[in-house]
Design an enzyme around this catalytic site. Structure first.
Site, short mmCIF file in Angstrom:
data_model
loop_
_atom_site.label_atom_id
_atom_site.label_comp_id
_atom_site.label_asym_id
_atom_site.label_seq_id
_atom_site.Cartn_x
_atom_site.Cartn_y
_atom_site.Cartn_z
N SER A 107 0.72 -1.38 0.05
CA SER A 107 -0.02 0.16 -0.04
C SER A 107 0.83 1.33 -0.09
CB SER A 107 -0.80 0.05 1.35
OG SER A 107 -1.62 1.21 1.10
N GLY A 108 0.60 2.23 -0.69
CA GLY A 108 1.37 3.44 -0.90
C GLY A 108 2.50 3.45 -1.90
N THR A 112 -1.97 2.75 -8.11
CA THR A 112 -3.05 3.57 -8.97
C THR A 112 -2.51 4.66 -9.73
OG1 THR A 112 -4.41 2.97 -7.00
CG2 THR A 112 -5.07 4.54 -8.53
N ASN A 157 -1.28 5.80 3.07
CA ASN A 157 -1.52 6.30 1.91
C ASN A 157 -3.02 7.20 1.98
OD1 ASN A 157 -1.98 6.67 -0.89
ND2 ASN A 157 -2.08 4.69 -1.53
N SER A 160 -5.71 5.39 -0.85
CA SER A 160 -5.42 3.80 -1.06
C SER A 160 -6.73 3.05 -1.62
CB SER A 160 -5.01 3.29 0.39
OG SER A 160 -5.00 1.82 0.25
N SER A 161 -6.25 2.38 -2.63
CA SER A 161 -7.58 1.68 -3.52
C SER A 161 -7.84 0.59 -2.31
CB SER A 161 -7.01 0.97 -4.60
OG SER A 161 -6.56 1.97 -5.44
N GLY A 389 -2.85 -2.96 -2.21
CA GLY A 389 -1.54 -3.27 -1.46
C GLY A 389 -1.36 -4.07 -0.23
N GLU A 391 -0.97 -4.95 3.29
CA GLU A 391 -0.95 -4.17 4.49
C GLU A 391 -0.95 -5.04 5.82
OE1 GLU A 391 -2.34 0.31 4.72
OE2 GLU A 391 -3.76 -0.80 3.27
#
Length: 500
Positions: A107-108, A112, A157, A160-161, A389, A391
Site C-alpha cells: 500500500s502506498g 493506482t 496512503n 489507497s485503493s 496493496g 498491509e
C-alpha cells in the site's frame, strides 16, 4: 542502447540482470537507492519494471517523454512505465495477441498512479478519431469516479485503493482504443462502518459534504459537517490537509457526466450514499423487555424517501429477525447489539451493491458499440490489473486477510511466470543460480472444508480457524492466475518501498 542514454541515466545499473552481485539483497537495495537519489525511480529486472514511489511530482510524464518511448525498442531508452506500455501495445499489434500488465506492491507504493499513467500514454499515442476521443475520455474519467467510491485514506496512503480492479482496454484493427470493461474485486465494505484510528471512510462521503451545493445537501437531508455522522468519525480523521474534498467533488461530478450518467442517475446514486450516513446515525435502544427499538420517525421518513422503501418495513427489518423452516415463518425480536449489527450489515450491503451498480454503469459507457464491425469481430485487448496493496495492521480483519492473501498469490504468479524464466535463461548459459522456491503462502484452496486447515499463519499475521473455509471460495473466483494465464503475454510492474 548506450547512445540514447544520458550520463544521469547511467547511475547504478539499469537492469538488475546485469548486476554483478545479483544474489545480494544489499546490492539490490543499494542500486535502487543510488538511482532514487538521482530521481531515477524506474529499474528493470529483465522484462519486469521496478518502481520506487518518490511521493512528489517528477517531470518525466510529459507528451515529449511519451513520444520518446513511442515505437522504440524496449532497451534503447532508460527504464520507464511508458516503455512497458509501449512494449505491450506493439506486441499486441505485431503478434495479434492479447496482453496483460500486472501492477503489484504494498500500500502506498504508487500502483493506482501507475495505472493512470498507462491509460494516459495510450490516450495520447494511439490513433485518433472522433469516436476514439470519446472512448479515451470515458476511460480516463472512470478513474476519479472509481477512486471516489473505492479509495480511502489509510495510515500509509491518502488515496489507497480499497478494491481490486482489472480493466480491459479494447483496440480495433488500427490499434485505436474503442472500448473497455472493468471487473472489481473485494471492495472493503467493512470500512463503511468502521475505520482504524487515523483513517477515513471512502472519499465520496466527504466530497459530497464538502463540495455539494446547499440545495443538494438539503434534498439529501445532510449537514456540511462530517463530525455529525457516526460512520465518518470512527477514525478521528475527518479532515486531512493533503486532501481537497471540495475540488475532488467537482472533478468527480464532471467525470460522471462524461461517462453518461444522467442527472437522475447522479441524484439516485447520491441518495443511496446519503442513506448510508443516515443509517449510521440510527440509535438502537432497549425497551422494558430488553428488545431493540429504534427512535427517530423523521429519520425513518427520510431513509424511506432516499431508499424508496416503506419506513415501517425498514424499521421492522432492523429490529426483527425472520426465520423460515419447513414452510413456517418465525419472527423474533433482536436485542440492542443484534440490531446494531443488522444496521451496520445493511449499510455495508447497500454500499457494496451501489459500487457494483456503479461499475456496471461505467461498463455500459465503455462498451464497444461500433456497428461497422460484424458481431463475430473481437477486438484485441490489453488487460490492466491494479490490486490493492499488502498491509499489516495491529488488528487485521478478515477482509484484510483476503487482500494480503490475494497479493501473496499474485507474487507467486510473478515468480512462476517471470523470475523462473530468467533462471532458465541463466541455466541455458551454464550459469549456476540457486533460487529458493519454497512455498510462502498457506495453500488454503487445498482444504475447501477447512478440516485440515485449522490455523493459517504468515510472518506478522495470525488468523483464527473460523476463516479457514472461506478463502477457498475466494480462490475459485478471484485467483490472479485464473485471471491472467488465459492471456498471451504478461508485462509486470513491481512496486517497492525504499527509505531515501
Amino acid at each position: 542502447m548506450e547512445g540514447a542514454l544520458t550520463a544521469r541515466d547511467r547511475v547504478g545499473v539499469q537492469d538488475f540482470v546485469l548486476l554483478e552481485s545479483f544474489t545480494s539483497e544489499a546490492s539490490f537495495i543499494e542500486n535502487l537507492r543510488k538511482r532514487f537519489r538521482e530521481s531515477l525511480i524506474y529499474t528493470y529486472i529483465g522484462s519486469v519494471l521496478v518502481s520506487v514511489n518518490p511521493y512528489r511530482e517528477l517531470e518525466i510524464y510529459s507528451r515529449q517523454h511519451m513520444e520518446r518511448y513511442r515505437g522504440i525498442n524496449f532497451y534503447e531508452v532508460s527504464p520507464h512505465i511508458y516503455a512497458i506500455s509501449d512494449n505491450s501495445y506493439r506486441s499486441m499489434r505485431s503478434e495479434g495477441k492479447d496482453q496483460c500488465i500486472l501492477i503489484s506492491g504494498e500500500s502506498g507504493a504508487g500502483k493506482t498512479e501507475a495505472s493512470k499513467k498507462i491509460l494516459q500514454y495510450y490516450a495520447v499515442t494511439c490513433p485518433s478519431s472522433t469516436r476514439v476521443e470519446s472512448v479515451r475520455d470515458r476511460l480516463l474519467q472512470s478513474n476519479p469516479v472509481l477512486e471516489a467510491f473505492g479509495n480511502a485514506k489509510t495510515l500509509r496512503n491518502d488515496n489507497s485503493s480499497r478494491f481490486g480492479k482489472y480493466m480491459d482496454i479494447q483496440f480495433d484493427f488500427r490499434g485505436a482504443p474503442v472500448g473497455g470493461h472493468i471487473l472489481n474485486y473485494l471492495l472493503e465494505k467493512s470500512r463503511v462502518v468502521h475505520q482504524n484510528h487515523g483513517e477515513r471512510n471512502f472519499h465520496i462521503f466527504y466530497q459530497v459534504l464538502e463540495g455539494g451545493d446547499n440545495e443538494l445537501l438539503q434534498r439529501l437531508g445532510l449537514e456540511r459537517n462530517a463530525q455529525s455522522y457516526l460512520y465518518l468519525v470512527k477514525g478521528h480523521c475527518a479532515k486531512v490537509s493533503s486532501i481537497n474534498d471540495k475540488n475532488d467533488w467537482k472533478t468527480v461530478h464532471r467525470a460522471l457526466s462524461v461517462i453518461d450518467f444522467s442527472s437522475s442517475d447522479i441524484e439516485e446514486l447520491l441518495s443511496v450514499v446519503a442513506s448510508v450516513l443516515h443509517l449510521g446515525n440510527l440509535q438502537c435502544l432497549a425497551d422494558e423487555d430488553g428488545n431493540a427499538t429504534v427512535n427517530g420517525e423523521n429519520q425513518f421518513r427520510l431513509l424511506s424517501r432516499l431508499l424508496g422503501v416503506p419506513g415501517p418495513t425498514l424499521k421492522d427489518a432492523l429490529i426483527h429477525r425472520k426465520i423460515t423452516a419447513k414452510g413456517e415463518e418465525l419472527i423474533s425480536p433482536l436485542n440492542v447489539e443484534q440490531a446494531a449489527y443488522a444496521r451496520d450489515a445493511l449499510a455495508k450491503a447497500i454500499y457494496g451493491r451501489t459500487f457494483s451498480w456503479l461499475v456496471s454503469k461505467i461498463n455500459e459507457s465503455l462498451h464497444h458499440k461500433d456497428s461497422t464491425y460484424s458481431e463475430n469481430y473481437r477486438p484485441n485487448i490489453i488487460g490492466l490489473l491494479d490490486i490493492y496493496g499488502f498491509e499489516v495492521f495491529q488488528n487485521n480483519s478478515f477482509e484484510q486477510f483476503c487482500i494480503n492473501y490475494c497479493n501473496e498469490k499474485l507474487q507467486q504468479l510473478f515468480i512462476e511466470l517471470t523470475l523462473k524464466s530468467e533462471q532458465e535463461e541463466y541455466e541455458s548459459e551454464g550459469i549456476a543460480v540457486r533460487v529458493d522456491q519454497r512455498a510462502s503462502v498457506a495453500t488454503v484452496p487445498q482444504h475447501p472444508q477447512g478440516s485440515e486447515c485449522s490455523h493459517i499463519t504468515h510472518p506478522g499475521l495470525s488468523y483464527p480457524p473460523s476463516i479457514a473455509p472461506y478463502p477457498f471460495l475466494l480462490w475459485l473466483t478471484l485467483s490472479p492466475s485464473t485471471l491472467c494465464l488465459q492471456l498471451s503475454l504478461l508485462h509486470i510492474l513491481l512496486y517497492v518501498s525504499l527509505t531515501p
